[in-house]
Design a protein around this motif. Structure first.
Motif, PDB file in Angstrom:
ATOM      1  N   PHE A  96       3.460  -1.439  -8.285  1.00  0.00           N
ATOM      2  CA  PHE A  96       5.323  -1.641  -8.207  1.00  0.00           C
ATOM      3  C   PHE A  96       6.094  -1.074  -8.157  1.00  0.00           C
ATOM      4  O   PHE A  96       7.354  -1.680  -7.727  1.00  0.00           O
ATOM      5  CB  PHE A  96       5.317  -2.245 -10.027  1.00  0.00           C
ATOM      6  N   THR A  97       5.844   0.278  -8.108  1.00  0.00           N
ATOM      7  CA  THR A  97       7.057   1.020  -7.294  1.00  0.00           C
ATOM      8  C   THR A  97       6.183   1.698  -6.184  1.00  0.00           C
ATOM      9  O   THR A  97       6.934   1.988  -5.260  1.00  0.00           O
ATOM     10  CB  THR A  97       7.221   2.502  -8.059  1.00  0.00           C
ATOM     11  N   ARG A  98       5.187   2.379  -6.273  1.00  0.00           N
ATOM     12  CA  ARG A  98       4.755   3.099  -4.755  1.00  0.00           C
ATOM     13  C   ARG A  98       3.970   2.675  -3.836  1.00  0.00           C
ATOM     14  O   ARG A  98       4.376   2.788  -2.603  1.00  0.00           O
ATOM     15  CB  ARG A  98       4.709   4.770  -5.028  1.00  0.00           C
ATOM     16  N   TYR A  99       3.677   2.499  -4.658  1.00  0.00           N
ATOM     17  CA  TYR A  99       2.224   0.886  -4.153  1.00  0.00           C
ATOM     18  C   TYR A  99       2.541  -0.610  -3.606  1.00  0.00           C
ATOM     19  O   TYR A  99       2.142  -1.202  -3.549  1.00  0.00           O
ATOM     20  CB  TYR A  99       0.860   1.180  -4.441  1.00  0.00           C
ATOM     21  N   VAL A 100       4.065  -1.098  -3.457  1.00  0.00           N
ATOM     22  CA  VAL A 100       4.384  -2.103  -4.060  1.00  0.00           C
ATOM     23  C   VAL A 100       3.862  -2.959  -2.494  1.00  0.00           C
ATOM     24  O   VAL A 100       3.782  -3.524  -2.002  1.00  0.00           O
ATOM     25  CB  VAL A 100       6.202  -2.371  -4.427  1.00  0.00           C
ATOM     26  N   VAL A 101       4.312  -2.482  -1.182  1.00  0.00           N
ATOM     27  CA  VAL A 101       4.368  -2.930  -0.509  1.00  0.00           C
ATOM     28  C   VAL A 101       2.283  -3.279  -0.156  1.00  0.00           C
ATOM     29  O   VAL A 101       2.336  -4.363  -0.005  1.00  0.00           O
ATOM     30  CB  VAL A 101       4.856  -1.709   1.036  1.00  0.00           C
ATOM     31  N   GLN A 102       1.367  -2.365  -0.232  1.00  0.00           N
ATOM     32  CA  GLN A 102       0.336  -2.540  -0.762  1.00  0.00           C
ATOM     33  C   GLN A 102       0.178  -3.990  -1.096  1.00  0.00           C
ATOM     34  O   GLN A 102      -1.093  -4.983  -1.069  1.00  0.00           O
ATOM     35  CB  GLN A 102      -1.107  -1.670  -0.955  1.00  0.00           C
ATOM     36  N   PHE A 103       0.572  -3.756  -2.056  1.00  0.00           N
ATOM     37  CA  PHE A 103       0.456  -5.075  -3.314  1.00  0.00           C
ATOM     38  C   PHE A 103       1.342  -6.520  -2.602  1.00  0.00           C
ATOM     39  O   PHE A 103       0.277  -7.353  -2.837  1.00  0.00           O
ATOM     40  CB  PHE A 103       1.368  -4.919  -4.451  1.00  0.00           C
TER      41      PHE A 103
ATOM     42  N   ILE B 142       1.179  -6.857   0.427  1.00  0.00           N
ATOM     43  CA  ILE B 142       0.144  -7.854   1.624  1.00  0.00           C
ATOM     44  C   ILE B 142      -1.114  -8.023   0.453  1.00  0.00           C
ATOM     45  O   ILE B 142      -1.674  -9.036   1.493  1.00  0.00           O
ATOM     46  CB  ILE B 142       0.033  -6.216   2.240  1.00  0.00           C
ATOM     47  N   ILE B 143      -1.776  -7.616  -0.140  1.00  0.00           N
ATOM     48  CA  ILE B 143      -2.561  -8.291  -0.785  1.00  0.00           C
ATOM     49  C   ILE B 143      -2.214 -10.010  -1.162  1.00  0.00           C
ATOM     50  O   ILE B 143      -2.987 -10.451  -0.940  1.00  0.00           O
ATOM     51  CB  ILE B 143      -2.631  -7.631  -2.060  1.00  0.00           C
ATOM     52  N   GLY B 144      -0.917  -9.863  -1.643  1.00  0.00           N
ATOM     53  CA  GLY B 144      -0.604 -10.779  -1.354  1.00  0.00           C
ATOM     54  C   GLY B 144      -1.199 -11.976  -0.690  1.00  0.00           C
ATOM     55  O   GLY B 144      -0.871 -13.215  -0.897  1.00  0.00           O
ATOM     56  N   VAL B 145      -0.539 -11.374   0.755  1.00  0.00           N
ATOM     57  CA  VAL B 145       0.058 -11.733   1.811  1.00  0.00           C
ATOM     58  C   VAL B 145      -1.396 -12.581   2.005  1.00  0.00           C
ATOM     59  O   VAL B 145      -2.090 -13.713   2.610  1.00  0.00           O
ATOM     60  CB  VAL B 145       0.189 -11.584   3.144  1.00  0.00           C
ATOM     61  N   LEU B 146      -2.381 -11.607   1.703  1.00  0.00           N
ATOM     62  CA  LEU B 146      -3.665 -11.866   1.986  1.00  0.00           C
ATOM     63  C   LEU B 146      -4.401 -13.213   1.495  1.00  0.00           C
ATOM     64  O   LEU B 146      -5.723 -14.021   2.100  1.00  0.00           O
ATOM     65  CB  LEU B 146      -4.643 -10.467   2.037  1.00  0.00           C
ATOM     66  N   LEU B 147      -4.187 -12.841   0.345  1.00  0.00           N
ATOM     67  CA  LEU B 147      -5.058 -13.857  -0.702  1.00  0.00           C
ATOM     68  C   LEU B 147      -4.360 -15.365  -0.555  1.00  0.00           C
ATOM     69  O   LEU B 147      -4.756 -16.135  -0.518  1.00  0.00           O
ATOM     70  CB  LEU B 147      -4.588 -13.920  -2.075  1.00  0.00           C
ATOM     71  N   LEU B 148      -3.365 -15.710   0.574  1.00  0.00           N
ATOM     72  CA  LEU B 148      -2.214 -16.647   0.678  1.00  0.00           C
ATOM     73  C   LEU B 148      -3.551 -17.125   1.989  1.00  0.00           C
ATOM     74  O   LEU B 148      -4.243 -18.021   1.736  1.00  0.00           O
ATOM     75  CB  LEU B 148      -1.134 -16.348   0.746  1.00  0.00           C
TER      76      LEU B 148
ATOM     77  N   VAL C  27      -8.382  -2.856  -3.998  1.00  0.00           N
ATOM     78  CA  VAL C  27     -10.232  -3.310  -3.759  1.00  0.00           C
ATOM     79  C   VAL C  27     -10.836  -4.743  -4.344  1.00  0.00           C
ATOM     80  O   VAL C  27     -11.451  -5.444  -3.300  1.00  0.00           O
ATOM     81  CB  VAL C  27     -10.672  -2.141  -3.659  1.00  0.00           C
ATOM     82  N   THR C  28     -10.527  -4.671  -5.718  1.00  0.00           N
ATOM     83  CA  THR C  28     -10.837  -5.802  -5.885  1.00  0.00           C
ATOM     84  C   THR C  28     -10.550  -6.701  -5.080  1.00  0.00           C
ATOM     85  O   THR C  28     -11.140  -7.651  -5.178  1.00  0.00           O
ATOM     86  CB  THR C  28     -11.161  -5.845  -7.473  1.00  0.00           C
ATOM     87  N   ALA C  29      -9.128  -7.255  -5.352  1.00  0.00           N
ATOM     88  CA  ALA C  29      -8.617  -8.067  -5.272  1.00  0.00           C
ATOM     89  C   ALA C  29      -8.584  -8.610  -3.705  1.00  0.00           C
ATOM     90  O   ALA C  29      -9.267  -9.931  -2.787  1.00  0.00           O
ATOM     91  CB  ALA C  29      -6.795  -7.984  -4.601  1.00  0.00           C
ATOM     92  N   VAL C  30      -8.981  -7.338  -2.089  1.00  0.00           N
ATOM     93  CA  VAL C  30      -9.850  -7.434  -1.537  1.00  0.00           C
ATOM     94  C   VAL C  30     -11.725  -8.927  -1.361  1.00  0.00           C
ATOM     95  O   VAL C  30     -11.603  -9.458  -0.758  1.00  0.00           O
ATOM     96  CB  VAL C  30      -9.742  -6.854  -0.527  1.00  0.00           C
ATOM     97  N   ALA C  31     -12.020  -7.872  -2.775  1.00  0.00           N
ATOM     98  CA  ALA C  31     -13.280  -8.442  -2.438  1.00  0.00           C
ATOM     99  C   ALA C  31     -13.267 -10.004  -2.707  1.00  0.00           C
ATOM    100  O   ALA C  31     -14.457 -10.556  -2.495  1.00  0.00           O
ATOM    101  CB  ALA C  31     -13.914  -7.389  -3.529  1.00  0.00           C
TER     102      ALA C  31
END
Lengths: 175, 100
Positions: A133-140, A142-148, B65-69
């Motif tokens: 939630f600090t250094r990789y918050v952007v990636q996190f 993006i994953i949320g958008v991907l899941l949506l 990676v798990t989320a993407v998978a």
């Protein structure tokens, strides 16, 4: 003790994956893949990855495999007819695998290292969450958008029921 | 203590088995499961290296990676269901037409 566990889980993972790619019944394949996922979860636990141990069991051995089993049963797949792969294809595959395995083994067996001592917090939910939630918050995010996007896409894909609709190219709208 | 190279070799073996599955099978679902196996082999590398370097970045990436998978599983299986409705089969060797 640790070595025995490593060989137990590692052996189970290798045997399970070999079993998976050689079964003709997709159901047997899926169940042996569950064995692989659970043994990998065991390896994660040995590597102090406590959060990932749970995630592996929930997401892979749980959610993903339930989805796969559900689809296998929904489609009522019969056993694949045996189709021996041609000699040429087999030779190409064998050469590629042998070369890759040889190079990989040569490189990887040089990577000898001792595990450093880590704090008890290593791999815990709090420690991973702090860095996530600090250094990789952007990636996190993006994953949320991907899941949506995936949720929307799956609804669109699963809703279309007319077989000839796909031939129109589709504008992405459900029927 | 198990060495780093043992984890890496194990993950290489799993990755190659998954690749062989992708290259030799024609059932779409088994192809998909082999892909998941390859992803898991890479995840094992991440976790092992995270432990042996004492840094947590590897865990973060395995989480992503798990989320993407999982996303891939949902999409892939939806595609298989659609394909099955269309062709009554998910044999990828028979899928050589992009249009119909």
């Amino acid at each position: 003790m640790e070595r025995a566990l490593f060989y137990l889980f590692g052996g189970l993972a290798v045997l399970g994956s070999l079993w998976m790619i050689t079964r003709r019944n997709p159901l047997s394949s899926a169940l042996s893949l569950v064995v692989v996922f659970i043994s990998l979860a065991g390896l994660y636990a040995m590597l102090d990855a406590h959060l990932l141990f749970v995630v592996q069991l929930w997401v892979y051995a749980g959610a993903v495999m339930v989805l796969v089993l559900f689809v296998i049963m929904l489609l009522n797949l019969r056993e694949e007819s045996a189709h021996p792969i041609g000699l040429g294809r087999f030779l190409v595959g064998a050469v590629v695998v042998a070369v890759a395995a040889w190079k990989a083994f040569a490189v990887l067996s040089g990577a000898r290292a001792e595990a450093p001592a880590v704090s008890k917090e290593f791999g815990s939910v709090a420690a991973v969450a702090e860095i996530l939630f600090t250094r990789y918050v952007v990636q996190f995010q993006i994953i949320g958008v991907l899941l949506l996007a995936v949720v929307v896409a799956v609804v669109v894909l699963a809703k279309r029921s007319e077989p000839d609709e796909a031939s129109e190219g589709g504008d992405g709208r459900p029927a | 203590m198990v060495g780093l190279h043992e984890y890496l070799i194990l993950s290489g073996v799993l990755f190659v088995i998954g690749a062989v599955g992708v290259l030799t099978r024609s059932n779409g679902l088994i192809l998909f499961m082999s892909l998941e196996l390859m992803l898991n082999a890479v995840n094992l590398t991440f976790v092992a290296l995270a432990r042996y370097t004492g840094q947590l970045e590897g865990h973060v990436f395995v989480f992503l990676v798990t989320a993407v998978a999982a996303a891939e599983a949902a999409i892939g299986l939806a595609i298989f269901v659609s394909l099955f409705r269309l062709h009554r089969s998910i044999n990828v060797d028979q899928m050589n037409a992009m249009g119909d």
